[in-house]
Structure formats: C-alpha cells, structure tokens
Design an enzyme around this catalytic site. Structure first.
Site, PDB file in Angstrom:
ATOM      1  N   HIS A   1       0.879  -1.190   0.000  1.00 39.87           N
ATOM      2  CA  HIS A   1       0.000   0.000   0.000  1.00 39.87           C
ATOM      3  C   HIS A   1       0.909   1.231   0.000  1.00 39.87           C
ATOM      4  CE1 HIS A   1      -3.790   2.197   1.526  1.00 39.87           C
ATOM      5  NE2 HIS A   1      -2.876   3.125   1.289  1.00 39.87           N
TER       6      HIS A   1
ATOM      7  N   HIS B   1       1.668   5.296  -1.708  1.00 42.25           N
ATOM      8  CA  HIS B   1       1.283   6.471  -2.506  1.00 42.25           C
ATOM      9  C   HIS B   1       2.533   7.008  -3.194  1.00 42.25           C
ATOM     10  CE1 HIS B   1      -2.776   6.674  -0.791  1.00 42.25           C
ATOM     11  NE2 HIS B   1      -2.184   6.174   0.282  1.00 42.25           N
ATOM     12  N   LEU B   2       2.562   6.866  -4.505  1.00 40.53           N
ATOM     13  CA  LEU B   2       3.727   7.361  -5.256  1.00 40.53           C
ATOM     14  C   LEU B   2       3.487   8.744  -5.845  1.00 40.53           C
ATOM     15  CD1 LEU B   2       5.233   4.294  -7.195  1.00 40.53           C
ATOM     16  CD2 LEU B   2       6.310   5.624  -5.371  1.00 40.53           C
ATOM     17  N   ARG B   3       2.225   9.197  -5.779  1.00 38.57           N
ATOM     18  CA  ARG B   3       1.881  10.535  -6.313  1.00 38.57           C
ATOM     19  C   ARG B   3       2.200  10.643  -7.796  1.00 38.57           C
ATOM     20  NH1 ARG B   3      -1.127  10.723  -1.910  1.00 38.57           N
ATOM     21  NH2 ARG B   3      -0.193  11.708  -0.103  1.00 38.57           N
TER      22      ARG B   3
ATOM     23  N   ASN C   1      -5.212   7.257  -5.894  1.00 42.73           N
ATOM     24  CA  ASN C   1      -5.905   8.505  -5.536  1.00 42.73           C
ATOM     25  C   ASN C   1      -5.158   9.743  -6.022  1.00 42.73           C
ATOM     26  OD1 ASN C   1      -3.888   8.019  -3.568  1.00 42.73           O
ATOM     27  ND2 ASN C   1      -4.984   9.170  -1.992  1.00 42.73           N
TER      28      ASN C   1
ATOM     29  N   LYS D   1      -9.095  -0.279  -5.660  1.00 39.56           N
ATOM     30  CA  LYS D   1      -9.154   0.338  -4.326  1.00 39.56           C
ATOM     31  C   LYS D   1     -10.455   1.099  -4.155  1.00 39.56           C
ATOM     32  CE  LYS D   1      -7.700   2.123  -0.406  1.00 39.56           C
ATOM     33  NZ  LYS D   1      -6.594   3.063  -0.235  1.00 39.56           N
TER      34      LYS D   1
ATOM     35  N   HIS E   1     -10.481   1.196   1.938  1.00 41.85           N
ATOM     36  CA  HIS E   1     -10.189   2.130   3.036  1.00 41.85           C
ATOM     37  C   HIS E   1     -11.412   2.063   3.942  1.00 41.85           C
ATOM     38  CE1 HIS E   1      -8.381   6.007   4.647  1.00 41.85           C
ATOM     39  NE2 HIS E   1      -9.490   5.822   5.349  1.00 41.85           N
TER      40      HIS E   1
ATOM     41  N   HIS F   1      -4.594  -0.732   5.708  1.00 39.33           N
ATOM     42  CA  HIS F   1      -4.025  -0.013   6.863  1.00 39.33           C
ATOM     43  C   HIS F   1      -4.891  -0.103   8.110  1.00 39.33           C
ATOM     44  CE1 HIS F   1      -6.742   2.920   5.227  1.00 39.33           C
ATOM     45  NE2 HIS F   1      -5.920   3.347   4.301  1.00 39.33           N
TER      46      HIS F   1
ATOM     47  N   ASP G   1       1.566   2.542   3.535  1.00 39.83           N
ATOM     48  CA  ASP G   1       0.714   3.744   3.396  1.00 39.83           C
ATOM     49  C   ASP G   1       1.581   4.991   3.476  1.00 39.83           C
ATOM     50  OD1 ASP G   1      -1.536   5.210   2.907  1.00 39.83           O
ATOM     51  OD2 ASP G   1      -2.277   5.142   4.975  1.00 39.83           O
TER      52      ASP G   1
ATOM     53  N   HIS H   1       3.433  14.386   1.571  1.00 39.16           N
ATOM     54  CA  HIS H   1       2.851  15.702   1.266  1.00 39.16           C
ATOM     55  C   HIS H   1       3.988  16.702   1.453  1.00 39.16           C
ATOM     56  CE1 HIS H   1      -1.438  14.487   1.352  1.00 39.16           C
ATOM     57  NE2 HIS H   1      -1.071  13.658   2.306  1.00 39.16           N
TER      58      HIS H   1
ATOM     59  N   ALA I   1      -3.427  14.734   5.597  1.00 39.25           N
ATOM     60  CA  ALA I   1      -3.240  13.440   6.264  1.00 39.25           C
ATOM     61  C   ALA I   1      -2.242  12.589   5.500  1.00 39.25           C
ATOM     62  CB  ALA I   1      -4.574  12.711   6.363  1.00 39.25           C
TER      63      ALA I   1
HETATM   64  C1  NCD Z   1      -3.340   9.060   2.176  1.00 32.06           C
HETATM   65  C2  NCD Z   1      -2.895  10.103   1.136  1.00 32.06           C
HETATM   66  O1  NCD Z   1      -2.364  11.130   1.541  1.00 32.06           O
HETATM   67  O2  NCD Z   1      -3.089   9.872  -0.062  1.00 32.06           O
HETATM   68  N1  NCD Z   1      -3.360   9.670   3.471  1.00 32.06           N
HETATM   69  C3  NCD Z   1      -3.297   9.035   4.665  1.00 32.06           C
HETATM   70  O3  NCD Z   1      -3.440   9.692   5.688  1.00 32.06           O
HETATM   71  N2  NCD Z   1      -3.093   7.747   4.754  1.00 32.06           N
HETATM   72  C4  NCD Z   1      -4.652   8.487   1.763  1.00 32.06           C
HETATM   73  C5  NCD Z   1      -5.038   7.264   2.541  1.00 32.06           C
HETATM   74  O4  NCD Z   1      -4.481   6.185   2.357  1.00 32.06           O
HETATM   75  O5  NCD Z   1      -5.944   7.385   3.368  1.00 32.06           O
HETATM   76 ZN    ZN Z   2      -3.125   5.110   1.679  1.00 29.95          ZN
END
Ligand code: NCD
Ligand code: ZN
Length: 339
Positions: A14, A16-18, A42, A97, A136, A170, A242, A246, A258
């Site tokens: 899990h 996030h590579l953006r 996302n 997802k 989620h 998560h 996860d 940011h 978050a």
């Molecule tokens: C994640 C994100 O920033 O894309 N943020 C997080 O707090 N985990 C999204 C997610 O997995 O809920």
């Molecule tokens: Zn996530």
C-alpha cells in the site's frame, strides 16, 4: 562487525507514489529497497480507466530510472465498472481500491453508502476475474470509531461476495484484527507507523503534524493487537506502508494534510522493531512472503542487506518530512543486490 539482516524481495502492499514533481522526488525512496509496491490510485483525477493505468505506470517507470521495481497498479473503484471493462483492464492491474467518498486525501469520487445491490455487478465481476478489492474501511462517524464501525460493512461484503478477496487496508484497531479470522476472504495490510504510535504520539503533547494520517492512530490496546499479528506474520496480514508524502507546507499548516512519509526508513525501522521483540524470523513473511501468496505475485529478485549501525534520518527528502526526521534509528541499509 555490526550484525546484519538480509531481506529478500521486500514488498510494500500500500504505497502512494503521487505524480508529477512529487513522483520524481520520492519514487526512488521505495524503488531502491523494495522489489515492488501496490500503487494507490488517488491521484487528481483518480486512476479510473485503462488509459490512466497504462499512462501512470509509464510515468512511474520513468521516475524510477534503472531501479528493479514492479509497480502493482490499481484502479479507483467506481460502482459503474462493468464486466467488459474489468475484463479489458484485468491484465494491467493487481487490485481495485475502494474509498468511501470524502474519507481521506483525494477520495471525493468514492462510494457513498454501501448498498450491496448497487455494488453487486462490479464486485461479482471482480470475484469472477479474481481481482482483489482493497478498501479504506472508515465510516463518517466519530473519528476514533470510524474503523470499528466499518467492520460490519466488511462483514456484509465478505458474506455477500465469498470468493472476492477483500483487503482491509491499513488496519488500526483490535476490531479489524479480530475480523480477520472470522472470514476466509478477509485480509489486511498494516503500516509501520500504526505498529509504533498511538493517538498520544499525534496529539497527546504538542501536535505532531507529520504523524497525522487517516485512519488516525488509535489506543494502546489497538496497537498491541496489530503488533501481535504483525510479529507473528499472521498469514492474512502483509506490510503496506501507506507512505503518503505531502510537501512540508501542506503538513505544517492550518488544515494539515493526512499522511505519514515512511518509505525511506520503513525496512530499517521494521527490522529494529522485530528484533526488539525477538521475532526477526517472522519479518520475511510479513514483508514479502504473505503478500506473494495473497496476491499470487512473483516479485523481481532483490536482496536488501541491513546492518545494525545507527542511521541519522534526514530532516527532509526533497521537502517531504519523513517519520523519525532528525532522529537516530538502529539499522542502516548497507546494500542492495539484484538477481
Ligand atoms: C493518504 C494520502 O495522503 O493519499 N493519506 C493518509 O493519511 N493515509 C490516503 C489514505 O491512504 O488514506
Ligand atoms: Zn493510503
């Protein structure tokens, strides 16, 4: 000679590579030490067509350069996905997802209400095509209760679609841990930070924006329940960081985004944690073996050599502040070999 630990083919189930500049800045942090990762969809707009998946994978492959790393692609769940579409995209994705609408970063286009009949066509097609559904799992209730409240939705879905592999993403609560053993088709990912922190670490003293994430860290007994199944390498749990970067200005802000950024330190700190509990022998399954079986994947070969030598975590990685920024952790990455 410092002691060493070797991990084969680490997987982050899990991540996030953006996209854009952020992808360029952070992809290497996962691609260097992990063999592969399940890449969350996302983005803005979300990854929701075959073209999106193909184009995003291409951008990831460009960003990781010469590293050996497999991005396991996902789609952003929409109830309207039909069988023909899912068949056409099957060989490009490893999971879909599902986000409840508005529950976390960039989830506005997610699902509102969980009406089984409305979801049935898409989820039956996913069952038939053996596409795992990652969820989620939070309601829009009181923030500390959202995940525990969602367990009844997990149960409804697990019962209604017995051949659908459902991955509780998560997980942060003892209730989710307990649900794992009640349904054959429920699995879970567990992050690093939820094995280490509780709400006290986020908001018990001065507010720690870099530890603020969704789902929010919970109570000590929840953390203990997660630790127990992770340290056992319970066959239905897998590591999913996860890691959710940011930029600093979005975290150190009024209206903090978050997400905890753990990709650069995840393997080192997991090694320290499993060693501390005398359970190092189970780390390989938690970090790779279980995920291989659950997802039926054969990751590219990679060996990560960690040595017990203090590592001072940088204050930031291209403007993204990691967990343990500026602190010393016990293990360092000594080297990575391929093949
Ligand atoms: C994640 C994100 O920033 O894309 N943020 C997080 O707090 N985990 C999204 C997610 O997995 O809920
Ligand atoms: Zn996530």
């Amino acid at each position: 000679m410092p002691s060493t630990v070797i991990l084969d083919n680490p997987l982050d189930m899990h991540l996030h590579l953006r996209d854009g500049e952020m992808l360029q800045h952070i992809a290497e942090e996962s691609a260097h030490t992990f063999s592969g990762a399940v890449v969350m969809p996302n983005l803005v707009p979300p990854v929701s067509s075959k073209e999106d998946v193909i184009a995003y994978r291409t951008r990831i492959m460009e960003a990781i350069g010469n590293e050996t790393f497999e991005p396991y692609m996902t789609l952003f769940f929409k109830p309207g996905y039909d069988k023909a579409f899912l068949e056409s995209v099957r060989d490009r994705i490893h999971a879909i997802k599902l986000y409840p609408a508005g529950i976390t970063t960039n989830s506005e286009g997610g699902v509102s209400g969980f009406n089984v009949e409305e979801l049935r066509p898409a989820l039956e097609a996913m069952s038939a095509l053996n596409i795992p559904l990652c969820i989620h799992g939070e309601t829009n209730g009181f923030v500390m209760d959202r995940e525990a409240e969602f367990v009844s939705i997990y149960e409804t879905l697990a019962e209604a679609f017995p051949s659908l592999k459902i991955i509780m993403e998560h997980i942060t609560t003892k209730e989710s841990v307990a649900a794992l053993d009640r349904f054959e088709n429920l699995y879970a990912t567990i992050t690093l930070h939820h094995l280490i922190i509780t709400l006290d670490d986020v908001a018990g003293g001065m507010l720690q924006p870099h530890l603020f994430c969704k789902p929010i860290a919970k109570r000590p007994e929840d953390k203990e329940a997660l630790l127990e199944v992770a340290l056992d390498a319970h066959p239905k749990v897998m590591f999913g960081s996860d890691s959710a970067p940011h930029p600093r200005h979005a975290k150190e802000a009024c209206g903090c985004a978050a997400g905890v950024f753990t990709a650069p330190i995840a393997l080192q700190v997991l090694t320290e944690l499993f060693e501390k509990h005398g359970r190092l022998e189970n780390l390989q399954n938690f970090i790779s073996g279980n995920a291989r079986k659950i997802y039926g994947i054969i990751p590219p070969a990679k060996k990560v050599i960690l040595e017990k030598k203090p590592f001072k975590v940088p204050g930031d990685y291209n403007g993204v502040v990691p967990m343990f920024a500026g602190e010393e952790i016990a293990y360092s990455v000594k080297g990575v070999t391929h093949g």
